[in-house]
Design a protein around this motif. Sequence first.
Motif, PDB file in Angstrom:
ATOM      1  N   GLU A   1       1.185  -5.964  -7.564  1.00 38.22           N
ATOM      2  CA  GLU A   1       1.853  -5.732  -6.285  1.00 38.22           C
ATOM      3  C   GLU A   1       3.316  -6.138  -6.320  1.00 38.22           C
ATOM      4  O   GLU A   1       4.180  -5.447  -5.735  1.00 38.22           O
ATOM      5  CB  GLU A   1       1.083  -6.452  -5.180  1.00 38.22           C
ATOM      6  N   ASP A   2       3.639  -7.231  -6.993  1.00 39.19           N
ATOM      7  CA  ASP A   2       5.050  -7.592  -7.168  1.00 39.19           C
ATOM      8  C   ASP A   2       5.799  -6.453  -7.847  1.00 39.19           C
ATOM      9  O   ASP A   2       6.894  -6.054  -7.432  1.00 39.19           O
ATOM     10  CB  ASP A   2       5.193  -8.866  -7.998  1.00 39.19           C
ATOM     11  N   LEU A   3       5.219  -5.925  -8.919  1.00 39.04           N
ATOM     12  CA  LEU A   3       5.886  -4.877  -9.693  1.00 39.04           C
ATOM     13  C   LEU A   3       5.932  -3.547  -8.938  1.00 39.04           C
ATOM     14  O   LEU A   3       6.886  -2.781  -9.076  1.00 39.04           O
ATOM     15  CB  LEU A   3       5.207  -4.721 -11.048  1.00 39.04           C
ATOM     16  N   LEU A   4       4.922  -3.271  -8.118  1.00 37.66           N
ATOM     17  CA  LEU A   4       4.981  -2.097  -7.254  1.00 37.66           C
ATOM     18  C   LEU A   4       6.163  -2.194  -6.297  1.00 37.66           C
ATOM     19  O   LEU A   4       6.921  -1.231  -6.118  1.00 37.66           O
ATOM     20  CB  LEU A   4       3.684  -1.962  -6.452  1.00 37.66           C
ATOM     21  N   LEU A   5       6.325  -3.356  -5.673  1.00 35.32           N
ATOM     22  CA  LEU A   5       7.422  -3.534  -4.729  1.00 35.32           C
ATOM     23  C   LEU A   5       8.784  -3.478  -5.412  1.00 35.32           C
ATOM     24  O   LEU A   5       9.782  -3.102  -4.794  1.00 35.32           O
ATOM     25  CB  LEU A   5       7.265  -4.868  -3.984  1.00 35.32           C
ATOM     26  N   LEU A   6       8.817  -3.817  -6.689  1.00 34.91           N
ATOM     27  CA  LEU A   6      10.063  -3.736  -7.458  1.00 34.91           C
ATOM     28  C   LEU A   6      10.314  -2.332  -8.002  1.00 34.91           C
ATOM     29  O   LEU A   6      11.353  -2.082  -8.625  1.00 34.91           O
ATOM     30  CB  LEU A   6      10.029  -4.740  -8.618  1.00 34.91           C
ATOM     31  N   GLY A   7       9.364  -1.417  -7.792  1.00 36.60           N
ATOM     32  CA  GLY A   7       9.516  -0.059  -8.291  1.00 36.60           C
ATOM     33  C   GLY A   7       9.437   0.047  -9.798  1.00 36.60           C
ATOM     34  O   GLY A   7      10.021   0.962 -10.397  1.00 36.60           O
ATOM     35  N   ALA A   8       8.685  -0.859 -10.431  1.00 39.03           N
ATOM     36  CA  ALA A   8       8.668  -0.937 -11.895  1.00 39.03           C
ATOM     37  C   ALA A   8       7.493  -0.232 -12.547  1.00 39.03           C
ATOM     38  O   ALA A   8       7.361  -0.291 -13.776  1.00 39.03           O
ATOM     39  CB  ALA A   8       8.676  -2.412 -12.321  1.00 39.03           C
ATOM     40  N   LEU A   9       6.628   0.433 -11.755  1.00 37.43           N
ATOM     41  CA  LEU A   9       5.390   0.969 -12.329  1.00 37.43           C
ATOM     42  C   LEU A   9       5.300   2.490 -12.312  1.00 37.43           C
ATOM     43  O   LEU A   9       4.251   3.046 -12.652  1.00 37.43           O
ATOM     44  CB  LEU A   9       4.181   0.364 -11.598  1.00 37.43           C
ATOM     45  N   ASP A  10       6.363   3.172 -11.961  1.00 36.61           N
ATOM     46  CA  ASP A  10       6.329   4.630 -12.018  1.00 36.61           C
ATOM     47  C   ASP A  10       6.188   5.111 -13.456  1.00 36.61           C
ATOM     48  O   ASP A  10       6.767   4.547 -14.386  1.00 36.61           O
ATOM     49  CB  ASP A  10       7.610   5.220 -11.421  1.00 36.61           C
ATOM     50  N   ASP A  11       5.403   6.174 -13.636  1.00 36.44           N
ATOM     51  CA  ASP A  11       5.213   6.815 -14.937  1.00 36.44           C
ATOM     52  C   ASP A  11       4.572   5.886 -15.967  1.00 36.44           C
ATOM     53  O   ASP A  11       4.745   6.077 -17.179  1.00 36.44           O
ATOM     54  CB  ASP A  11       6.538   7.360 -15.485  1.00 36.44           C
TER      55      ASP A  11
ATOM     56  N   ALA B   1       0.830  -1.206   0.000  1.00 37.89           N
ATOM     57  CA  ALA B   1       0.000   0.000   0.000  1.00 37.89           C
ATOM     58  C   ALA B   1       0.865   1.256   0.000  1.00 37.89           C
ATOM     59  O   ALA B   1       0.512   2.264  -0.638  1.00 37.89           O
ATOM     60  CB  ALA B   1      -0.933  -0.003   1.207  1.00 37.89           C
ATOM     61  N   GLU B   2       1.986   1.207   0.692  1.00 32.79           N
ATOM     62  CA  GLU B   2       2.884   2.362   0.719  1.00 32.79           C
ATOM     63  C   GLU B   2       3.451   2.641  -0.675  1.00 32.79           C
ATOM     64  O   GLU B   2       3.541   3.801  -1.105  1.00 32.79           O
ATOM     65  CB  GLU B   2       4.015   2.121   1.710  1.00 32.79           C
ATOM     66  N   ALA B   3       3.823   1.584  -1.393  1.00 34.53           N
ATOM     67  CA  ALA B   3       4.354   1.757  -2.754  1.00 34.53           C
ATOM     68  C   ALA B   3       3.285   2.305  -3.690  1.00 34.53           C
ATOM     69  O   ALA B   3       3.570   3.138  -4.562  1.00 34.53           O
ATOM     70  CB  ALA B   3       4.892   0.432  -3.280  1.00 34.53           C
ATOM     71  N   ALA B   4       2.039   1.838  -3.526  1.00 34.93           N
ATOM     72  CA  ALA B   4       0.946   2.350  -4.362  1.00 34.93           C
ATOM     73  C   ALA B   4       0.696   3.827  -4.095  1.00 34.93           C
ATOM     74  O   ALA B   4       0.390   4.599  -5.008  1.00 34.93           O
ATOM     75  CB  ALA B   4      -0.324   1.539  -4.111  1.00 34.93           C
ATOM     76  N   ALA B   5       0.838   4.242  -2.848  1.00 36.63           N
ATOM     77  CA  ALA B   5       0.545   5.626  -2.471  1.00 36.63           C
ATOM     78  C   ALA B   5       1.545   6.615  -3.051  1.00 36.63           C
ATOM     79  O   ALA B   5       1.211   7.790  -3.255  1.00 36.63           O
ATOM     80  CB  ALA B   5       0.516   5.754  -0.945  1.00 36.63           C
ATOM     81  N   VAL B   6       2.771   6.157  -3.326  1.00 38.70           N
ATOM     82  CA  VAL B   6       3.795   7.081  -3.826  1.00 38.70           C
ATOM     83  C   VAL B   6       4.133   6.846  -5.300  1.00 38.70           C
ATOM     84  O   VAL B   6       5.014   7.515  -5.846  1.00 38.70           O
ATOM     85  CB  VAL B   6       5.085   6.997  -2.978  1.00 38.70           C
ATOM     86  N   ARG B   7       3.432   5.911  -5.960  1.00 40.71           N
ATOM     87  CA  ARG B   7       3.726   5.654  -7.373  1.00 40.71           C
ATOM     88  C   ARG B   7       3.482   6.909  -8.200  1.00 40.71           C
ATOM     89  O   ARG B   7       2.440   7.546  -8.082  1.00 40.71           O
ATOM     90  CB  ARG B   7       2.837   4.524  -7.897  1.00 40.71           C
ATOM     91  N   ARG B   8       4.449   7.242  -9.058  1.00 41.38           N
ATOM     92  CA  ARG B   8       4.277   8.389  -9.947  1.00 41.38           C
ATOM     93  C   ARG B   8       3.323   8.015 -11.070  1.00 41.38           C
ATOM     94  O   ARG B   8       3.577   7.078 -11.827  1.00 41.38           O
ATOM     95  CB  ARG B   8       5.628   8.828 -10.549  1.00 41.38           C
ATOM     96  N   ARG B   9       2.219   8.774 -11.167  1.00 36.39           N
ATOM     97  CA  ARG B   9       1.227   8.515 -12.205  1.00 36.39           C
ATOM     98  C   ARG B   9       1.482   9.403 -13.414  1.00 36.39           C
ATOM     99  O   ARG B   9       2.324  10.305 -13.371  1.00 36.39           O
ATOM    100  CB  ARG B   9      -0.179   8.719 -11.643  1.00 36.39           C
TER     101      ARG B   9
END
Length: 287
Positions: A89-99, A19-27
């Motif tokens: 969620e795997d990809l969020l935790l890997l930091g792969a979904l920004d932008d 949830a923390e990674a989702a909250a800060v993901r750059r859209r």
Amino acid sequence: MADYRELRQIRARFPERIAEAAAVRRRRPLFRGRDQLMIIAADHPARGALSVGGRPLAMGSRVELLDRLTVALRRPGVDGLLATPDVVEDLLLLGALDDLLVIGSMNRGGLQGAVFEFDDRFTAYDAAAIAGMRLDGGKMLCRIALDEPGTAATLQSCGRAITELAGDGLVAMVEPFWSGRAGNDLSPDGVIRAISVAQGLGATSARTWLKIPVVADMERVMRATTLPTLLLGGDPGDSPGLAYASWRAALRLPGVRGLVVGRALLYPPDDDVATAVDTAVALLGQD
């Protein structure tokens, strides 16, 4: 191939980090420069659809799938991901979904080959979770089978999801098929019938997008709707060249807003994911 030890450790000990990674993901905005989108799909495993070409368990390794997805999502011109919560969620935790755009897959209950295959109930994301995770939309399968009583519940559930997603200002991506126990009707007439039913679902179609297969006579098919439409890649088997040629022609039609492709790009015959993705991206926006 990575072993993802840190990812496994986070999942076991610090699940709140999802949830923390989702909250800060750059859209990002839906469109950014180009009028057509390239979305990588990875929601097949949740229906037990693991085969690609002649490999029945090609998608059976989650770590290999993540390897291939991280390569694909980093390629220039890729706009986003369509996947179930576990993959997102795997990809969020890997930091792969920004932008990137992230579309959550919603109804995966009709498992491939099951006696209940046409029970396309919503077993993954719902509209509230998609909004809560700051995703950009939801995708739903809408198989319309006149000889399957469960179709009525599917239509009702899809209509409700479309309404709820639109209420949150999010895209509702509908994948309609005119279907039966013998399979999906991929004739132009069958696809037109499916489009006609699907685009009337929900209290508004303001945020509805369609995801349809490339079939014969696509010019006539695309006259069936004014909604933004993405082309379904599917499994090209041993003929990726033919698939690319059909996509190229269909992408030139009015209303076609890009591609949603999974297995064809993630598991190409030569396993060169980067080249497969680059080839597909090069088809977009051509006159």
